[in-house]
Design an enzyme around this catalytic site. Structure first.
Site, PDB file in Angstrom:
ATOM      1  CG  ASP A  79     -37.431   1.672 -10.796  1.00  0.00           C
ATOM      2  OD1 ASP A  79     -36.379   1.867 -10.164  1.00  0.00           O
ATOM      3  OD2 ASP A  79     -38.302   2.561 -10.975  1.00  0.00           O
ATOM      4  CG  ASP A 139     -37.637   5.417  -5.335  1.00  0.00           C
ATOM      5  OD1 ASP A 139     -38.221   5.693  -4.287  1.00  0.00           O
ATOM      6  OD2 ASP A 139     -36.413   5.154  -5.399  1.00  0.00           O
ATOM      7  CG  ASP A 184     -40.914   5.125 -12.487  1.00  0.00           C
ATOM      8  OD1 ASP A 184     -39.908   4.448 -12.210  1.00  0.00           O
ATOM      9  OD2 ASP A 184     -41.049   6.318 -12.123  1.00  0.00           O
TER      10      ASP A 184
HETATM   11 MG   LIG Z   1     -38.437   4.615 -10.694  1.00  0.00          MG
END
Ligand SMILES: [Mg+2]
Length: 308
Positions: A26, A28, A247
């Site tokens: 991932d 961001d 995240d």
């Molecule tokens: Mg993310």
């Protein structure tokens, strides 16, 4: 109680590194926040690549096209080619293209979606400003606009110019049950570099139109397996030898679990260790799939362990 993710440390890092050949990362909250690299995430990704791991950048953010992501990666010190980028704008366009979709898409979203639809020759309308009028009532908008008879799908992604008129248009198209309803991603928010502020994600816009239309959007980004099927079309990955790093539990980690991947949670984005403890104690079955195999405070911590 389900098992909490294991922290990667000196005792298990060798076994961990030997357990995968491919990395889906991932972006961001893992690699960067807005325009800033998180710690030494770039050096860590480069090190994994030099160890022979194949790295794909898998992001639910639809605001950029693959070309624009290659530029962003290179600017921030990540090595990436166009085929390494799997962004939800690209997945949306591929999904429609492989369904032989030949009508127009009404898009609530930014240029990234437009560029990817253009790339596969699918017509679209709606991108850009459509502000609420200041001198007339909003109901007038609903009564005076014309619908484009060629629209066959409504697609929603993150849109900084989201407005009430756009919601009116999307909801009106969706009155026709033959019109597809797609969402690039369900993310509630996008992590920013401030503790006291947040930025709503595409999921917030999708929910607004779902509520107004009474319909449920088909998500093409994480956690949807549609995204993995798009990856598999161009990359030969063995799920059991593939690591998903993320995240966000309800997109990244859930996606990894649903697709049979190994999973690494980082705490540099939208999830805290406390959240993980809550999921472990929670009774919702789905939340069992929010808990990764491993965790690290941030991805750069892996570089220290590799060099240990
Ligand atoms: Mg993310």
């Amino acid at each position: 109680m389900v098992r909490l993710p294991r922290r990667i440390d000196e005792t298990n890092v060798t076994e961990f590194l030997a357990s995968f050949d491919n990395v889906l990362s991932d972006c961001d909250g893992v690699l960067w926040k807005t325009g800033k690299v998180i710690g030494c995430a770039n050096d860590t990704i480069n090190r994994l690549q030099s160890m022979g791991k194949k790295v794909l950048y898998v992001t639910n953010n639809s605001t950029l096209s693959r070309e624009q992501y290659v530029d962003k990666c290179q600017k921030l010190g990540f090595q990436a080619k166009k085929e390494d980028i799997i962004c939800s704008s690209y997945v949306l366009a591929q999904y429609l293209y492989h369904q032989q979709f030949n009508k127009t898409v009404y898009v609530i979203g930014e240029d990234g979606i437009g560029a990817e639809l253009d790339h596969v020759g699918i017509k679209h309308t709606g991108i850009g400003a459509d502000p609420a009028p200041t001198n007339e009532k909003i109901l007038t908008v609903a009564e005076t606009r014309e619908l484009d008879a060629d629209v066959g799908a409504v697609a929603i992604g993150l849109d900084g110019q989201f407005s009430f008129p756009k919601m009116i248009m999307a909801t009106s198209y969706l009155l026709n049950s033959d019109i597809l309803f797609l969402a690039t991603n369900p993310d509630e928010m996008v992590p920013v570099n401030r503790e006291d502020m947040t930025c709503p994600g595409a999921g917030a816009l999708v929910s607004a139109v779902e509520t107004a239309s009474g319909r449920k959007a088909t998500v093409v980004g994480k956690p949807s397996e549609i995204l993995f099927s798009v990856i598999k079309r161009n990359h030969n990955l063995d799920p059991a030898r593939t690591l998903m790093i993320g995240d966000r539990c309800n997109t990244d980690i859930l996606f990894g679990k649903c697709c049979g991947l190994q999973t690494l949670q980082v705490l540099s984005g939208v999830t805290s260790y406390q959240n993980l403890q809550q999921y472990a104690l929670g009774e919702k079955i789905e939340e069992n799939n929010f808990l990764a195999d491993y965790y690290l405070p941030e991805l750069g911590g892996l570089l220290d362990l590799i060099d240990y």
